[in-house]
Design a protein around this motif. Sequence first.
Motif, PDB file in Angstrom:
ATOM      1  N   LEU A   1      30.530  21.609  10.861  1.00  0.00           N
ATOM      2  CA  LEU A   1      31.838  21.089  11.605  1.00  0.00           C
ATOM      3  C   LEU A   1      33.004  21.443  10.726  1.00  0.00           C
ATOM      4  CD1 LEU A   1      30.540  17.338  12.322  1.00  0.00           C
ATOM      5  CD2 LEU A   1      31.123  19.144  13.982  1.00  0.00           C
ATOM      6  N   PHE A   2      32.944  21.465   9.421  1.00  0.00           N
ATOM      7  CA  PHE A   2      34.133  21.958   8.485  1.00  0.00           C
ATOM      8  C   PHE A   2      34.365  23.422   9.013  1.00  0.00           C
ATOM      9  CE2 PHE A   2      35.847  23.912   4.943  1.00  0.00           C
ATOM     10  CZ  PHE A   2      36.809  23.242   4.664  1.00  0.00           C
ATOM     11  N   LYS A   3      33.398  24.265   8.941  1.00  0.00           N
ATOM     12  CA  LYS A   3      33.601  25.925   9.341  1.00  0.00           C
ATOM     13  C   LYS A   3      34.129  25.897  10.961  1.00  0.00           C
ATOM     14  CE  LYS A   3      31.277  30.252   9.059  1.00  0.00           C
ATOM     15  NZ  LYS A   3      30.038  30.828   8.844  1.00  0.00           N
ATOM     16  N   LYS A   4      33.681  25.091  11.779  1.00  0.00           N
ATOM     17  CA  LYS A   4      33.826  25.692  13.292  1.00  0.00           C
ATOM     18  C   LYS A   4      35.068  24.548  13.696  1.00  0.00           C
ATOM     19  CE  LYS A   4      30.607  28.620  13.539  1.00  0.00           C
ATOM     20  NZ  LYS A   4      31.042  29.968  13.739  1.00  0.00           N
ATOM     21  N   HIS A   5      34.907  23.148  13.530  1.00  0.00           N
ATOM     22  CA  HIS A   5      35.860  22.397  14.268  1.00  0.00           C
ATOM     23  C   HIS A   5      36.859  21.563  13.265  1.00  0.00           C
ATOM     24  CE1 HIS A   5      33.294  23.164  17.719  1.00  0.00           C
ATOM     25  NE2 HIS A   5      32.304  23.030  17.003  1.00  0.00           N
ATOM     26  N   ARG A   6      36.987  21.986  12.096  1.00  0.00           N
ATOM     27  CA  ARG A   6      38.018  21.043  11.328  1.00  0.00           C
ATOM     28  C   ARG A   6      39.258  21.051  11.754  1.00  0.00           C
ATOM     29  NH1 ARG A   6      37.172  25.782   8.083  1.00  0.00           N
ATOM     30  NH2 ARG A   6      39.129  26.546   7.080  1.00  0.00           N
ATOM     31  N   LYS A   7      39.733  22.058  12.620  1.00  0.00           N
ATOM     32  CA  LYS A   7      40.964  22.416  13.309  1.00  0.00           C
ATOM     33  C   LYS A   7      41.188  21.992  14.801  1.00  0.00           C
ATOM     34  CE  LYS A   7      42.867  25.172   9.755  1.00  0.00           C
ATOM     35  NZ  LYS A   7      43.799  26.440   9.217  1.00  0.00           N
ATOM     36  N   GLY A   8      40.002  21.530  15.364  1.00  0.00           N
ATOM     37  CA  GLY A   8      40.336  21.428  16.573  1.00  0.00           C
ATOM     38  C   GLY A   8      40.723  20.024  17.124  1.00  0.00           C
ATOM     39  N   PRO A   9      40.718  19.670  18.475  1.00  0.00           N
ATOM     40  CA  PRO A   9      41.486  18.471  18.871  1.00  0.00           C
ATOM     41  C   PRO A   9      40.537  17.151  18.327  1.00  0.00           C
ATOM     42  CG  PRO A   9      40.091  19.690  20.542  1.00  0.00           C
ATOM     43  CD  PRO A   9      40.018  20.698  19.399  1.00  0.00           C
ATOM     44  N   SER A  10      39.596  17.232  18.202  1.00  0.00           N
ATOM     45  CA  SER A  10      38.788  16.259  17.472  1.00  0.00           C
ATOM     46  C   SER A  10      38.696  16.223  15.875  1.00  0.00           C
ATOM     47  CB  SER A  10      37.514  15.982  18.245  1.00  0.00           C
ATOM     48  OG  SER A  10      37.504  15.971  19.848  1.00  0.00           O
ATOM     49  N   TRP A  11      39.681  16.788  15.548  1.00  0.00           N
ATOM     50  CA  TRP A  11      39.582  16.845  13.913  1.00  0.00           C
ATOM     51  C   TRP A  11      39.262  15.600  13.072  1.00  0.00           C
ATOM     52  CZ3 TRP A  11      43.051  14.685  10.757  1.00  0.00           C
ATOM     53  CH2 TRP A  11      44.313  14.260  11.180  1.00  0.00           C
ATOM     54  N   PRO A  12      40.313  14.350  13.725  1.00  0.00           N
ATOM     55  CA  PRO A  12      39.792  13.040  12.785  1.00  0.00           C
ATOM     56  C   PRO A  12      38.508  12.784  12.761  1.00  0.00           C
ATOM     57  CG  PRO A  12      41.629  12.937  14.460  1.00  0.00           C
ATOM     58  CD  PRO A  12      40.939  14.008  14.546  1.00  0.00           C
ATOM     59  N   PHE A  13      37.655  13.023  13.791  1.00  0.00           N
ATOM     60  CA  PHE A  13      36.329  12.202  13.803  1.00  0.00           C
ATOM     61  C   PHE A  13      35.349  13.625  13.129  1.00  0.00           C
ATOM     62  CE2 PHE A  13      37.881  10.668  17.808  1.00  0.00           C
ATOM     63  CZ  PHE A  13      37.727   9.443  17.488  1.00  0.00           C
ATOM     64  N   VAL A  14      35.915  14.672  12.942  1.00  0.00           N
ATOM     65  CA  VAL A  14      35.292  15.793  12.170  1.00  0.00           C
ATOM     66  C   VAL A  14      35.229  15.637  10.637  1.00  0.00           C
ATOM     67  CG1 VAL A  14      35.089  17.967  11.552  1.00  0.00           C
ATOM     68  CG2 VAL A  14      35.385  17.624  14.042  1.00  0.00           C
ATOM     69  N   TRP A  15      36.516  15.371  10.402  1.00  0.00           N
ATOM     70  CA  TRP A  15      36.744  14.911   8.838  1.00  0.00           C
ATOM     71  C   TRP A  15      36.192  13.573   8.400  1.00  0.00           C
ATOM     72  CZ3 TRP A  15      38.058  17.911   5.174  1.00  0.00           C
ATOM     73  CH2 TRP A  15      38.632  18.985   5.349  1.00  0.00           C
ATOM     74  N   GLY A  16      36.141  12.585   9.460  1.00  0.00           N
ATOM     75  CA  GLY A  16      35.630  11.356   9.155  1.00  0.00           C
ATOM     76  C   GLY A  16      33.972  11.436   8.901  1.00  0.00           C
ATOM     77  N   PHE A  17      33.408  12.120   9.863  1.00  0.00           N
ATOM     78  CA  PHE A  17      31.759  12.546   9.556  1.00  0.00           C
ATOM     79  C   PHE A  17      31.868  13.298   8.257  1.00  0.00           C
ATOM     80  CE2 PHE A  17      27.981  15.057  10.093  1.00  0.00           C
ATOM     81  CZ  PHE A  17      27.034  13.843  10.703  1.00  0.00           C
ATOM     82  N   ILE A  18      32.676  14.359   7.908  1.00  0.00           N
ATOM     83  CA  ILE A  18      32.697  14.867   6.600  1.00  0.00           C
ATOM     84  C   ILE A  18      32.752  14.052   5.411  1.00  0.00           C
ATOM     85  CG2 ILE A  18      33.612  16.819   5.161  1.00  0.00           C
ATOM     86  CD1 ILE A  18      34.479  18.209   7.809  1.00  0.00           C
ATOM     87  N   PHE A  19      33.463  13.171   5.399  1.00  0.00           N
ATOM     88  CA  PHE A  19      33.780  12.149   4.373  1.00  0.00           C
ATOM     89  C   PHE A  19      32.155  11.408   4.164  1.00  0.00           C
ATOM     90  CE2 PHE A  19      38.379  12.151   5.003  1.00  0.00           C
ATOM     91  CZ  PHE A  19      38.627  13.434   4.386  1.00  0.00           C
ATOM     92  N   PHE A  20      31.966  10.936   5.404  1.00  0.00           N
ATOM     93  CA  PHE A  20      30.523  10.159   5.474  1.00  0.00           C
ATOM     94  C   PHE A  20      29.364  10.940   4.864  1.00  0.00           C
ATOM     95  CE2 PHE A  20      26.729   9.874   8.224  1.00  0.00           C
ATOM     96  CZ  PHE A  20      26.356   8.924   7.649  1.00  0.00           C
ATOM     97  N   ALA A  21      29.321  12.132   5.340  1.00  0.00           N
ATOM     98  CA  ALA A  21      28.203  12.841   4.725  1.00  0.00           C
ATOM     99  C   ALA A  21      28.371  13.299   3.159  1.00  0.00           C
ATOM    100  CB  ALA A  21      28.037  14.586   5.390  1.00  0.00           C
ATOM    101  N   LEU A  22      29.525  13.477   2.817  1.00  0.00           N
ATOM    102  CA  LEU A  22      29.649  13.712   1.333  1.00  0.00           C
ATOM    103  C   LEU A  22      29.666  12.569   0.602  1.00  0.00           C
ATOM    104  CD1 LEU A  22      33.127  15.765   1.355  1.00  0.00           C
ATOM    105  CD2 LEU A  22      30.856  16.772   0.893  1.00  0.00           C
ATOM    106  N   PHE A  23      29.871  11.000   0.970  1.00  0.00           N
ATOM    107  CA  PHE A  23      29.466   9.791   0.406  1.00  0.00           C
ATOM    108  C   PHE A  23      28.168   9.720   0.444  1.00  0.00           C
ATOM    109  CE2 PHE A  23      28.790   5.457   0.413  1.00  0.00           C
ATOM    110  CZ  PHE A  23      29.411   4.918  -0.477  1.00  0.00           C
ATOM    111  N   ALA A  24      27.337   9.894   1.502  1.00  0.00           N
ATOM    112  CA  ALA A  24      26.083   9.742   1.562  1.00  0.00           C
ATOM    113  C   ALA A  24      25.059  10.607   0.668  1.00  0.00           C
ATOM    114  CB  ALA A  24      25.454  10.139   3.122  1.00  0.00           C
ATOM    115  N   PHE A  25      25.651  11.730   0.530  1.00  0.00           N
ATOM    116  CA  PHE A  25      24.834  12.788  -0.542  1.00  0.00           C
ATOM    117  C   PHE A  25      25.270  12.334  -1.855  1.00  0.00           C
ATOM    118  CE2 PHE A  25      24.546  16.558  -3.283  1.00  0.00           C
ATOM    119  CZ  PHE A  25      23.199  16.998  -2.914  1.00  0.00           C
ATOM    120  N   PHE A  26      26.528  12.182  -2.293  1.00  0.00           N
ATOM    121  CA  PHE A  26      26.774  12.311  -3.943  1.00  0.00           C
ATOM    122  C   PHE A  26      26.866  10.607  -4.394  1.00  0.00           C
ATOM    123  CE2 PHE A  26      28.909  16.035  -2.695  1.00  0.00           C
ATOM    124  CZ  PHE A  26      28.471  16.939  -3.896  1.00  0.00           C
TER     125      PHE A  26
END
Length: 359
Positions: free
Chosen positions: A199-224
């Motif tokens: 998602l970061f590579k393909k859609h971080r600047k798309g129209p749904s970027w808030p949900f993309v970044w929200g999912f990215i933050f969630f994935a980073l939190f889940a991992f670290f």
Amino acid sequence: MSKSLRRSEKWFRRGLWLVAFLFAWFLTGLGSTIVGDLPQVEQVRTLDDFMDPRRTPELRQSIETARRDAEDAQEALEQARLRHQTAQASNRAARETFSNWLATRQATQRPDQDSELIARTQELDQLRLAERHALTEVERQQQAALDARQSQNRAQAALHELEEAARDAYEDAMRAQELRVFGYRLALTLPLLAVAGWLFKKHRKGPSWPFVWGFIFFALFAFFVELVPYLPSYGGYVRYIVGIVLTVVGGRYAISALQRYLERQKQVEALPDNQRRQGLDYDLAQARLTKNVCPGCERPVDLKDGKTDFCPHCGLCLFDHCGHCSSRKSAFARYCFSCGAASKPEQDNGVDAVPSSAA
């Protein structure tokens, strides 16, 4: 970039970032609940599961019985000591009375008191015998308490031997269970991290970027946060090895990204000036100019002197003159700030394409 945005656009962006963080927060809460419940899929094992199922209950029952016997013997011993002390006190008092009476009799030399002497002597013998019986009871209760303590110690020692014999198997089983639970967490978080990278590579600047970044933050939190603290540690080797691997992978990616970026910058700087300016994002160019940075090569440029029209590092045109009123203006401006005339087509940089150097 925020200085070149419209006021309403700034607030809309802030609201969208709030949406992204709220989305990440709810996802994180759901993920934490799932990860926290993962150990429940494994049976809870204790040290008793690896001990002799026949001897262990017998030894624990023996320990409990010996403990109760020791308590009862201690209570009986305290009572026996109290009775012994009472007998000693009675014997001492009677002896003192007899000594006083005997001294009086010797002084008077009265033969009619011989029978009383015999009776008093017999009474003293009875008191001495009672004291001896009380002392015997004290010694018996002391022996009973000692036997109970020794029996409890022997049972505890035998139980400790069983525990030590089962401890290695128990620790091996716990390590295996820990690895399985970590595998469950890893199987859950790695796909999330992979999806977040895509998602970061393909859609971080798309129209749904808030949900993309929200999912990215969630994935980073889940991992670290949800995964890394549960990483098994065998003397620290696993943690350090994983840290080294992550550092090497991240470092190699950063080095490769830097080399690709520098190569793209060289290619972009070799393009004609007008093409380079048209390839730059309008808002990004304005934001860099407000920071005294060249929009093309991103090197610092002194723009406060009012004379610098070209970047001294890459030669990019930064300021030109309006074709209508000849006022000096930004080469990236779409309209003249002095007369409001639109920029000439050949100077128009209104193409909102994102350059490879800014990607």
